[in-house]
Design a protein around this motif. Structure first.
Motif, short mmCIF file in Angstrom:
data_model
loop_
_atom_site.label_atom_id
_atom_site.label_comp_id
_atom_site.label_asym_id
_atom_site.label_seq_id
_atom_site.Cartn_x
_atom_site.Cartn_y
_atom_site.Cartn_z
N ALA A 129 7.82 -70.20 -43.88
CA ALA A 129 8.52 -69.06 -44.48
C ALA A 129 9.98 -69.42 -44.75
O ALA A 129 10.57 -70.30 -44.10
N ARG A 130 10.54 -68.72 -45.72
CA ARG A 130 11.98 -68.80 -46.00
C ARG A 130 12.57 -67.42 -45.69
O ARG A 130 12.15 -66.42 -46.28
N ILE A 131 13.53 -67.40 -44.77
CA ILE A 131 14.07 -66.14 -44.27
C ILE A 131 15.58 -66.14 -44.48
O ILE A 131 16.26 -67.11 -44.17
N THR A 132 16.09 -65.02 -45.01
CA THR A 132 17.52 -64.92 -45.31
C THR A 132 18.07 -63.60 -44.76
O THR A 132 17.45 -62.55 -44.94
N ALA A 133 19.22 -63.69 -44.11
CA ALA A 133 19.93 -62.50 -43.63
C ALA A 133 21.16 -62.27 -44.49
O ALA A 133 21.92 -63.20 -44.74
N ARG A 134 21.34 -61.03 -44.95
CA ARG A 134 22.50 -60.68 -45.78
C ARG A 134 23.05 -59.33 -45.34
O ARG A 134 22.31 -58.46 -44.88
N TRP A 135 24.36 -59.20 -45.52
CA TRP A 135 25.02 -57.90 -45.30
C TRP A 135 24.82 -57.10 -46.56
O TRP A 135 25.38 -57.40 -47.61
N PHE A 136 23.96 -56.06 -46.49
CA PHE A 136 23.50 -55.38 -47.70
C PHE A 136 23.37 -53.89 -47.42
O PHE A 136 23.49 -53.42 -46.29
N ALA A 190 18.72 -49.33 -47.55
CA ALA A 190 18.12 -48.29 -48.39
C ALA A 190 17.48 -47.18 -47.57
O ALA A 190 17.46 -46.01 -47.96
N ALA A 191 16.95 -47.51 -46.39
CA ALA A 191 16.27 -46.50 -45.58
C ALA A 191 17.24 -45.47 -45.04
O ALA A 191 16.84 -44.34 -44.72
N SER A 192 18.51 -45.83 -44.94
CA SER A 192 19.50 -44.89 -44.41
C SER A 192 20.41 -44.32 -45.50
O SER A 192 21.38 -43.64 -45.20
N SER A 193 20.09 -44.60 -46.76
CA SER A 193 20.98 -44.20 -47.85
C SER A 193 20.96 -42.71 -48.12
O SER A 193 21.82 -42.20 -48.83
N GLN A 194 19.96 -41.98 -47.59
CA GLN A 194 19.94 -40.54 -47.83
C GLN A 194 21.12 -39.85 -47.16
O GLN A 194 21.47 -38.73 -47.51
N HIS A 195 21.73 -40.52 -46.21
CA HIS A 195 22.92 -39.97 -45.54
C HIS A 195 24.20 -40.59 -46.10
O HIS A 195 25.24 -40.51 -45.47
N GLY A 196 24.12 -41.17 -47.29
CA GLY A 196 25.26 -41.86 -47.88
C GLY A 196 25.04 -43.37 -47.82
O GLY A 196 24.15 -43.87 -47.12
N VAL A 197 25.82 -44.10 -48.58
CA VAL A 197 25.69 -45.55 -48.62
C VAL A 197 26.09 -46.15 -47.28
O VAL A 197 27.19 -45.92 -46.79
N GLN A 198 25.16 -46.88 -46.69
CA GLN A 198 25.42 -47.54 -45.42
C GLN A 198 25.08 -49.02 -45.55
O GLN A 198 24.03 -49.38 -46.10
N TRP A 199 25.98 -49.85 -45.05
CA TRP A 199 25.78 -51.29 -45.08
C TRP A 199 25.29 -51.76 -43.73
O TRP A 199 25.69 -51.24 -42.68
N ALA A 200 24.40 -52.75 -43.73
CA ALA A 200 23.85 -53.27 -42.48
C ALA A 200 23.28 -54.67 -42.75
O ALA A 200 23.13 -55.09 -43.91
N TRP A 201 22.98 -55.37 -41.68
CA TRP A 201 22.32 -56.67 -41.82
C TRP A 201 20.86 -56.45 -42.15
O TRP A 201 20.16 -55.71 -41.47
N MET A 202 20.41 -57.11 -43.23
CA MET A 202 19.03 -57.01 -43.70
C MET A 202 18.42 -58.41 -43.78
O MET A 202 19.09 -59.37 -44.18
N TRP A 203 17.13 -58.50 -43.43
CA TRP A 203 16.41 -59.78 -43.48
C TRP A 203 15.40 -59.73 -44.62
O TRP A 203 14.66 -58.77 -44.77
N PHE A 252 4.07 -63.62 -50.75
CA PHE A 252 4.33 -62.55 -49.79
C PHE A 252 5.83 -62.40 -49.60
O PHE A 252 6.54 -63.38 -49.35
N THR A 253 6.34 -61.18 -49.72
CA THR A 253 7.75 -60.89 -49.46
C THR A 253 7.85 -59.55 -48.74
O THR A 253 7.03 -58.64 -48.96
N HIS A 254 8.84 -59.44 -47.88
CA HIS A 254 9.07 -58.19 -47.18
C HIS A 254 10.49 -58.19 -46.64
O HIS A 254 11.03 -59.24 -46.29
N ASP A 255 11.10 -57.00 -46.57
CA ASP A 255 12.46 -56.86 -46.04
C ASP A 255 12.41 -56.09 -44.73
O ASP A 255 11.66 -55.10 -44.58
N PHE A 256 13.26 -56.54 -43.79
CA PHE A 256 13.34 -55.89 -42.48
C PHE A 256 14.81 -55.66 -42.13
O PHE A 256 15.62 -56.58 -42.27
N PRO A 257 15.16 -54.48 -41.65
CA PRO A 257 16.53 -54.28 -41.16
C PRO A 257 16.72 -54.98 -39.82
O PRO A 257 15.80 -55.06 -39.00
N ASP A 258 17.92 -55.52 -39.60
CA ASP A 258 18.19 -56.22 -38.35
C ASP A 258 18.09 -55.28 -37.16
O ASP A 258 17.78 -55.72 -36.03
#
Length: 327
Positions: free
Chosen positions: A278-285, A288-301, A314-320
């Motif tokens: 697998a190729r796995i990347t972490a970014r400060w992004f 989206a799951a918490s955006s209903q309460h306003g734009v929130q930035w977090a580490w995403m994989w 196969f691709t999938h995103d996971f919050p840290d």
């Protein structure tokens, strides 16, 4: 006024680069002078060597009996002739031998100096880069051997940034479900951005409510600043990649990603990820799951496993944050 400040900042940066270039050229000039002086000394030593060889040949010819020489009549005559005429020849040969040996030694020493001088600074080589690489090699720990544990290498790469830089992204390429990198294809890379600098002291003469700083100038300074990019491969170990610009889109990263590769693989397997590399990347992004309460930035994989030849995609995103929850 902002455009003028930008222009002045760009000119100041260009002047600094020009001064650095002048210093490098001056260093190259000194190296060239040393090389020319060594070449002159080598030519002089070769002349002394040729002269010594000629004198040695002449001494040998003088010591050799000529074709018209009369044969020795008796042992007493031979003994007296050796004591009277042959004694100076060893002295001459010894003197010529000393001259020849000294000239030959000079040639060897100067040739060795030329080789050392030329190898110490190759054409087009930056002395600053050579010194920096030597310092990094001296400070680097011994290169690890398989198995290459991805999480340990990621922690080492982030530590190489020091305290003056923030982690902007982490890439873990070709990692197995057990958290080890493939010994042939595995790679680790860490991108960084600059930590926020404290504001300058307040100017007491500035009227209250007047502008404190020019955001355009700050953005320009960020574009002209480079940040380190540690890179790791099984063949080369750790190297500092080409410094990239210290630019961040959106908010500055807070903290560092915490998920382990084994945990991410376990989450991906729950989503029917196939076995493989697998190729796995972490970014400060943006989370989206918490955006209903306003734009929130977090580490995403971002987890991906692709193989065009075998029809795998196969691709999938996971919050840290999911890794901080109880299993």
């Amino acid at each position: 006024m902002p455009l003028r400040d930008d222009h002045d900042a760009a000119i100041a940066r260009a002047d600094a680069l020009q001064r650095e270039l002048d210093r490098e050229r001056a260093s190259d000039g000194e190296q060239q002078e040393r090389l020319e002086q060594a070449e002159k000394e080598l030519a002089s030593a070769r002349e002394r060597l040729a002269s010594a060889e000629a004198e040695l040949q002449r001494a040998r010819r003088e010591a050799r009996p000529g074709p018209g020489a009369t044969p020795p009549a008796s042992s007493s005559q031979v003994s007296s002739a050796q004591s009277a005429s042959s004694a100076p020849v060893p002295q001459a040969s010894s003197r010529v031998g000393l001259l020849f040996g000294g000239a030959l030694l000079s040639v060897f020493l100067i040739c060795g100096g030329l080789v050392s001088l030329c190898s110490s600074h190759e054409p087009g080589e930056d002395p600053g880069d050579t010194a920096r690489e030597a310092a990094e090699a001296a400070q680097s720990p011994p290169r690890p051997t398989p198995p290459f544990v991805a999480d340990m290498l990621v922690a080492e790469g982030m530590a190489r940034l020091g305290s003056n830089y923030l982690v902007q992204s982490v890439s873990i390429d070709y990692v197995r479900p057990d958290g080890t990198l493939d010994p042939t294809y595995g790679r680790i890379s860490v991108d960084s951005t600059q930590a926020p600098q404290p504001p300058p002291p307040d100017d007491p003469s500035r009227p209250t409510g007047a502008p404190t700083e020019d955001p355009t100038a700050a953005a320009l300074a960020m574009m002209m600043t480079s940040c380190p990019e540690p890179r790791w491969t099984p063949s080369d170990g750790w190297k500092m990649g080409d410094d990239g610009p210290c630019m961040t889109i959106g908010e500055l990263p807070v903290g560092r990603p915490t998920c382990s590769t084994v945990k991410l693989w376990a989450l991906a397997r729950q989503e029917d990820a196939p076995q493989g590399l697998a190729r796995i990347t972490a970014r400060w992004f943006i989370d989206a799951a918490s955006s209903q309460h306003g734009v929130q930035w977090a580490w995403m994989w971002h987890f991906e496993l692709r193989d065009d030849r075998r029809g795998v995609d196969f691709t999938h995103d996971f919050p840290d944050a999911v890794c901080k929850q109880a299993p």
